[in-house]
Design a protein around this motif. Structure first.
Motif, PDB file in Angstrom:
ATOM      1  N   ARG A   1       0.825  -1.222   0.000  1.00  0.00           N
ATOM      2  CA  ARG A   1       0.000   0.000   0.000  1.00  0.00           C
ATOM      3  C   ARG A   1       0.858   1.270   0.000  1.00  0.00           C
ATOM      4  O   ARG A   1       0.394   2.331  -0.436  1.00  0.00           O
ATOM      5  CB  ARG A   1      -0.923   0.013   1.223  1.00  0.00           C
ATOM      6  CG  ARG A   1      -0.181   0.084   2.558  1.00  0.00           C
ATOM      7  CD  ARG A   1      -1.124  -0.131   3.731  1.00  0.00           C
ATOM      8  NE  ARG A   1      -0.455   0.037   5.013  1.00  0.00           N
ATOM      9  CZ  ARG A   1       0.299  -0.905   5.583  1.00  0.00           C
ATOM     10  NH1 ARG A   1       0.494  -2.065   4.970  1.00  0.00           N
ATOM     11  NH2 ARG A   1       0.862  -0.689   6.758  1.00  0.00           N
TER      12      ARG A   1
ATOM     13  N   VAL B   1       1.165   3.099  -3.229  1.00  0.00           N
ATOM     14  CA  VAL B   1       0.031   3.973  -3.525  1.00  0.00           C
ATOM     15  C   VAL B   1       0.197   5.307  -2.808  1.00  0.00           C
ATOM     16  O   VAL B   1      -0.048   6.375  -3.378  1.00  0.00           O
ATOM     17  CB  VAL B   1      -1.285   3.296  -3.118  1.00  0.00           C
ATOM     18  CG1 VAL B   1      -2.479   4.196  -3.457  1.00  0.00           C
ATOM     19  CG2 VAL B   1      -1.429   1.949  -3.794  1.00  0.00           C
ATOM     20  N   TYR B   2       0.629   5.256  -1.556  1.00  0.00           N
ATOM     21  CA  TYR B   2       0.843   6.487  -0.796  1.00  0.00           C
ATOM     22  C   TYR B   2       1.849   7.394  -1.508  1.00  0.00           C
ATOM     23  O   TYR B   2       1.652   8.596  -1.636  1.00  0.00           O
ATOM     24  CB  TYR B   2       1.400   6.167   0.598  1.00  0.00           C
ATOM     25  CG  TYR B   2       0.469   5.420   1.520  1.00  0.00           C
ATOM     26  CD1 TYR B   2      -0.886   5.301   1.246  1.00  0.00           C
ATOM     27  CD2 TYR B   2       0.962   4.817   2.674  1.00  0.00           C
ATOM     28  CE1 TYR B   2      -1.718   4.609   2.101  1.00  0.00           C
ATOM     29  CE2 TYR B   2       0.131   4.132   3.541  1.00  0.00           C
ATOM     30  CZ  TYR B   2      -1.205   4.021   3.250  1.00  0.00           C
ATOM     31  OH  TYR B   2      -2.033   3.341   4.092  1.00  0.00           O
TER      32      TYR B   2
ATOM     33  N   SER C   1       0.737   9.558  -4.510  1.00  0.00           N
ATOM     34  CA  SER C   1      -0.078  10.737  -4.213  1.00  0.00           C
ATOM     35  C   SER C   1       0.735  11.853  -3.567  1.00  0.00           C
ATOM     36  O   SER C   1       0.238  12.963  -3.412  1.00  0.00           O
ATOM     37  CB  SER C   1      -1.240  10.349  -3.297  1.00  0.00           C
ATOM     38  OG  SER C   1      -0.761   9.937  -2.023  1.00  0.00           O
TER      39      SER C   1
ATOM     40  N   GLY D   1     -13.421   2.667  -1.018  1.00  0.00           N
ATOM     41  CA  GLY D   1     -12.345   1.768  -0.608  1.00  0.00           C
ATOM     42  C   GLY D   1     -12.844   0.653   0.280  1.00  0.00           C
ATOM     43  O   GLY D   1     -12.450  -0.517   0.126  1.00  0.00           O
TER      44      GLY D   1
ATOM     45  N   LEU E   1      -6.366  -3.014  -3.575  1.00  0.00           N
ATOM     46  CA  LEU E   1      -5.659  -1.736  -3.688  1.00  0.00           C
ATOM     47  C   LEU E   1      -5.515  -1.314  -5.148  1.00  0.00           C
ATOM     48  O   LEU E   1      -5.686  -0.141  -5.487  1.00  0.00           O
ATOM     49  CB  LEU E   1      -4.280  -1.843  -3.029  1.00  0.00           C
ATOM     50  CG  LEU E   1      -4.250  -1.817  -1.500  1.00  0.00           C
ATOM     51  CD1 LEU E   1      -2.854  -2.168  -0.993  1.00  0.00           C
ATOM     52  CD2 LEU E   1      -4.673  -0.459  -0.965  1.00  0.00           C
ATOM     53  N   GLY E   2      -5.184  -2.276  -6.008  1.00  0.00           N
ATOM     54  CA  GLY E   2      -5.049  -1.959  -7.424  1.00  0.00           C
ATOM     55  C   GLY E   2      -6.353  -1.450  -8.023  1.00  0.00           C
ATOM     56  O   GLY E   2      -6.370  -0.458  -8.765  1.00  0.00           O
TER      57      GLY E   2
ATOM     58  N   VAL F   1      -7.143   2.104  -6.715  1.00  0.00           N
ATOM     59  CA  VAL F   1      -6.325   3.121  -7.378  1.00  0.00           C
ATOM     60  C   VAL F   1      -6.883   3.438  -8.760  1.00  0.00           C
ATOM     61  O   VAL F   1      -7.003   4.605  -9.151  1.00  0.00           O
ATOM     62  CB  VAL F   1      -4.861   2.654  -7.487  1.00  0.00           C
ATOM     63  CG1 VAL F   1      -4.072   3.593  -8.385  1.00  0.00           C
ATOM     64  CG2 VAL F   1      -4.224   2.611  -6.104  1.00  0.00           C
TER      65      VAL F   1
ATOM     66  N   LEU G   1     -10.146   5.479  -8.429  1.00  0.00           N
ATOM     67  CA  LEU G   1      -9.888   6.856  -8.005  1.00  0.00           C
ATOM     68  C   LEU G   1      -9.250   7.681  -9.120  1.00  0.00           C
ATOM     69  O   LEU G   1      -9.539   8.871  -9.260  1.00  0.00           O
ATOM     70  CB  LEU G   1      -8.996   6.867  -6.756  1.00  0.00           C
ATOM     71  CG  LEU G   1      -9.638   6.334  -5.472  1.00  0.00           C
ATOM     72  CD1 LEU G   1      -8.623   6.327  -4.346  1.00  0.00           C
ATOM     73  CD2 LEU G   1     -10.851   7.174  -5.088  1.00  0.00           C
ATOM     74  N   LEU G   2      -8.381   7.043  -9.917  1.00  0.00           N
ATOM     75  CA  LEU G   2      -7.776   7.759 -11.039  1.00  0.00           C
ATOM     76  C   LEU G   2      -8.823   8.116 -12.093  1.00  0.00           C
ATOM     77  O   LEU G   2      -8.819   9.214 -12.657  1.00  0.00           O
ATOM     78  CB  LEU G   2      -6.665   6.914 -11.672  1.00  0.00           C
ATOM     79  CG  LEU G   2      -5.365   6.790 -10.869  1.00  0.00           C
ATOM     80  CD1 LEU G   2      -4.417   5.808 -11.550  1.00  0.00           C
ATOM     81  CD2 LEU G   2      -4.684   8.144 -10.698  1.00  0.00           C
TER      82      LEU G   2
ATOM     83  N   ARG H   1     -11.037  10.878 -10.628  1.00  0.00           N
ATOM     84  CA  ARG H   1     -10.302  11.960  -9.963  1.00  0.00           C
ATOM     85  C   ARG H   1     -10.888  13.343 -10.253  1.00  0.00           C
ATOM     86  O   ARG H   1     -11.120  14.129  -9.335  1.00  0.00           O
ATOM     87  CB  ARG H   1      -8.834  11.925 -10.395  1.00  0.00           C
ATOM     88  CG  ARG H   1      -8.001  13.039  -9.785  1.00  0.00           C
ATOM     89  CD  ARG H   1      -6.550  12.929 -10.219  1.00  0.00           C
ATOM     90  NE  ARG H   1      -5.763  14.027  -9.678  1.00  0.00           N
ATOM     91  CZ  ARG H   1      -4.461  14.187  -9.898  1.00  0.00           C
ATOM     92  NH1 ARG H   1      -3.810  13.307 -10.637  1.00  0.00           N
ATOM     93  NH2 ARG H   1      -3.820  15.210  -9.366  1.00  0.00           N
TER      94      ARG H   1
END
Length: 237
Positions: free
Chosen positions: A80, A83-84, A87, A189, A214-215, A218, A221-222, A225
């Protein structure tokens, strides 16, 4: 590092101070219980600095796990953080050599603070962010050393003590929920994770399920966005 930045960062990090002292001590207790003293706790917290990864490390050390197993499990647990980091690319720009430390020190709690905290007027933002990261790791190191020393002096039953990490995650999540007006990313999430836990958890295990979740999060969210940012701007007006 200037005193003004440290003074501004300290109040922001107080919740992490309380949490890291507690869960750092829990880690120190657990490490001492499997035969590794506070010196090991200090150097693990200094060089590894990954709460859940270090908790896992206690189990791996106690079972003399193979190096390949250690590498794979550490990747799965800390995936994870990739991912952090994505951003935070914009926020870490122009930090020079400190950027490498900021990447290294990006734990869940530090990420939560950096994502929401704003530097006070008159304080250099980059110094402010660096001070937050540095203070947070110092709390974790102090807590783990105290736990290692106390564990050597006081016999402690460590059964269930690793739940301290989960409890801190919950506290951070609640704080983030209150701090932001938009809750769609958090709800999304949670729903995606529960869905893939039901679908994949029983066949592939929770670690593999977490990577897939998580994938997917992401990607969602992309894709959304621009809409999420427009919604945030509309709510703030």
């Amino acid at each position: 590092m200037d005193r003004k930045s440290l003074a501004a960062a300290f109040p922001v990090t107080v919740p992490v101070l309380m949490g890291y002292l507690a869960i750092g001590m829990a880690f120190g207790f657990m490490l001492q219980a499997v035969g590794y003293n506070f010196i090991w706790a200090f150097f693990m917290s200094l060089t590894i600095y990954a709460g859940s990864g270090q908790y896992l490390g206690v189990t791996l050390l106690s079972t003399a796990a193979a190096l390949g197993t250690v590498a794979l499990m550490t990747l799965l647990i800390n995936f994870r953080h990739l991912v952090y980091g994505l951003s935070m690319l914009e926020k870490f720009k122009g930090m020079g050599w400190r950027k490498f430390y900021m990447i290294f020190s990006l734990t869940d709690e530090t990420y939560a603070l950096l994502a929401s905290a704003q530097a006070p007027v008159g304080v250099n933002p980059r110094n402010f962010y660096f001070a937050i990261a540095l203070l947070d790791q110092s709390y974790w190191i102090i807590g783990s050393v105290i736990g290692g020393v106390a564990g050597a002096l006081i016999p402690v039953d460590t059964t269930g003590i690793d739940f301290a990490m989960t409890a801190l995650f919950v506290v951070i999540a609640v704080d983030q929920w209150k701090a932001y007006q938009k809750h769609l990313p958090a709800l999304m999430g949670g729903l995606v994770t529960i869905l893939f836990l039901i679908i994949l958890g029983q066949w592939f295990g929770q670690q593999q399920m977490l990577i897939v979740s998580l994938g997917i999060i992401v990607v969602i969210l992309l894709v959304l966005r621009d809409k999420l940012e427009d919604k945030e701007e509309t709510e703030s007006c």
